[in-house]
Design an enzyme around this catalytic site. Structure first.
Site, mmCIF file in Angstrom:
data_model
loop_
_atom_site.group_PDB
_atom_site.id
_atom_site.type_symbol
_atom_site.label_atom_id
_atom_site.label_comp_id
_atom_site.label_asym_id
_atom_site.label_seq_id
_atom_site.Cartn_x
_atom_site.Cartn_y
_atom_site.Cartn_z
ATOM 1 N N LYS A 154 19.799 -19.091 -16.219
ATOM 2 C CA LYS A 154 19.347 -17.741 -16.575
ATOM 3 C C LYS A 154 17.836 -17.799 -16.664
ATOM 4 C CE LYS A 154 20.196 -15.953 -20.745
ATOM 5 N NZ LYS A 154 19.188 -15.127 -21.440
ATOM 6 N N TYR B 92 18.570 -22.122 -19.755
ATOM 7 C CA TYR B 92 17.813 -20.892 -19.958
ATOM 8 C C TYR B 92 16.333 -21.222 -19.926
ATOM 9 C CZ TYR B 92 16.426 -16.490 -22.283
ATOM 10 O OH TYR B 92 15.860 -15.298 -22.606
ATOM 11 N N THR C 59 19.213 -11.089 -29.462
ATOM 12 C CA THR C 59 19.829 -9.908 -30.071
ATOM 13 C C THR C 59 20.622 -10.273 -31.311
ATOM 14 O OG1 THR C 59 19.982 -8.870 -27.893
ATOM 15 C CG2 THR C 59 21.393 -7.975 -29.630
ATOM 16 N N MET D 281 22.876 -10.938 -18.524
ATOM 17 C CA MET D 281 23.128 -11.044 -19.958
ATOM 18 C C MET D 281 22.000 -10.308 -20.663
ATOM 19 S SD MET D 281 24.135 -15.059 -20.035
ATOM 20 C CE MET D 281 25.399 -15.658 -18.904
#
Length: 298
Positions: free
Chosen positions: A163, A135, A47, A204
């Site tokens: 994540k 991640y 993002t 998240m």
């Protein structure tokens, strides 16, 4: 260490017309997100257009985010690199700038075997005295992390979170069962209540930037085990993912924030802003969830 938990919005990177980071706008967004009840801030994710930012701009984003947070909520900073040396440099810099945790991504050009992947994560973990969140996102990475590898990495004291973006609940269960010491976050707003039901800590996601109150409400319902209400809200939120999947993520978030009064600028080139028709879909989402015009105009 108190475990991080809750909703961590992935922040945008407000850009001026000359391409520099608009620090005051980023700080205002951070402050308003904290006021809306989010539990932490995540800088330099997809993002935030991290792939389009140079080293100085990335440092500016982390500095402004940490300064805005002022210790009220933890700041997680994204580190992504193809070389171990560069990942270590980024991680150390993020710590200097005030980050509380590093989200670590291995980018690759040539294929890597598990031994090489493991050495990357361990070297970064050895280099910086911050908790690491590893991640795994097979959609964007040539190299994925097997469950066996995640289990080995979990033995390192600095590697405390994972994540996983596979959206595979069976894989998440395997990670939770084999690595009970790892805190698990959902990687998107696709399946947060499923992850919470399995024992996850939160999620998240970029959409939490423009729907912070709704996201916090979903988290609170999950924590209270009010699963019927949580599922109903999750089903409504699925429309957000359907809209975002059609367009550019960063452009959607920036249009939403612009509609909420923030001068976030345009997506970094060669990306383009949303068309008027696409922007109208984002506007409809904000109206549906009562988050259009509900935050300070910046």
């Amino acid at each position: 260490m108190t475990k991080f938990r809750g909703v961590f919005p992935y922040l945008p990177t407000p850009l001026r017309s000359d391409g520099t980071v608009n620090g005051p706008v980023l700080r205002a967004i951070c402050d308003d997100l904290i006021g809306a009840g989010v539990h932490g801030l995540a800088a330099l994710g997809s993002t935030g257009e991290y792939a389009y930012l140079d080293a100085d701009a990335r440092a500016e984003v982390v500095r402004h985010t940490a300064d805005a947070a002022q210790g009220r909520v933890p700041v997680i900073a994204g580190v992504a690199a193809t070389t171990t040396r560069e990942a270590i440099r980024q991680a150390k810099r993020c710590k200097e700038l005030g980050a509380d945790c590093i989200l670590l991504v291995l980018e690759s050009y040539f294929p890597l075997d598990e031994r090489q992947i493991e050495s990357f994560f361990l070297a970064v973990a050895d280099s910086v005295a911050l908790p690491l969140l590893i991640y795994t996102n097979p959609q964007f990475q040539k190299t994925d992390l097997s469950i066996d590898l995640i289990e080995r990495l979990a033995n390192h004291p600095q590697i405390q979170y994972v994540k996983d973006a596979s959206n595979n609940t069976g894989r998440l269960l395997s990670i939770m069962n084999r690595c009970p010491e790892l805190g698990v976050f959902a990687a998107s707003s696709h399946i947060p209540i499923a992850v919470m039901m399995l024992g996850g800590l939160g999620w998240m996601a970029g959409p939490a930037c423009i729907l912070p109150r709704t996201s916090v409400k979903l988290y609170d319902l999950s924590v209270a085990a009010r699963w019927g209400e949580a599922a109903a809200l999750q089903r409504r939120l699925w429309r957000v993912n359907e809209v975002f999947a059609k367009f550019n993520l960063a452009a959607c978030i920036k249009r939403g924030l612009s509609l909420q009064g923030y001068d976030v600028g345009l997506p970094a080139q060669p990306q383009s802003p949303l068309s008027e028709a696409a922007g109208a879909e984002v506007s409809d989402i904000l109206k549906e969830f009562g988050e259009l015009g509900t935050r300070a105009s910046k």
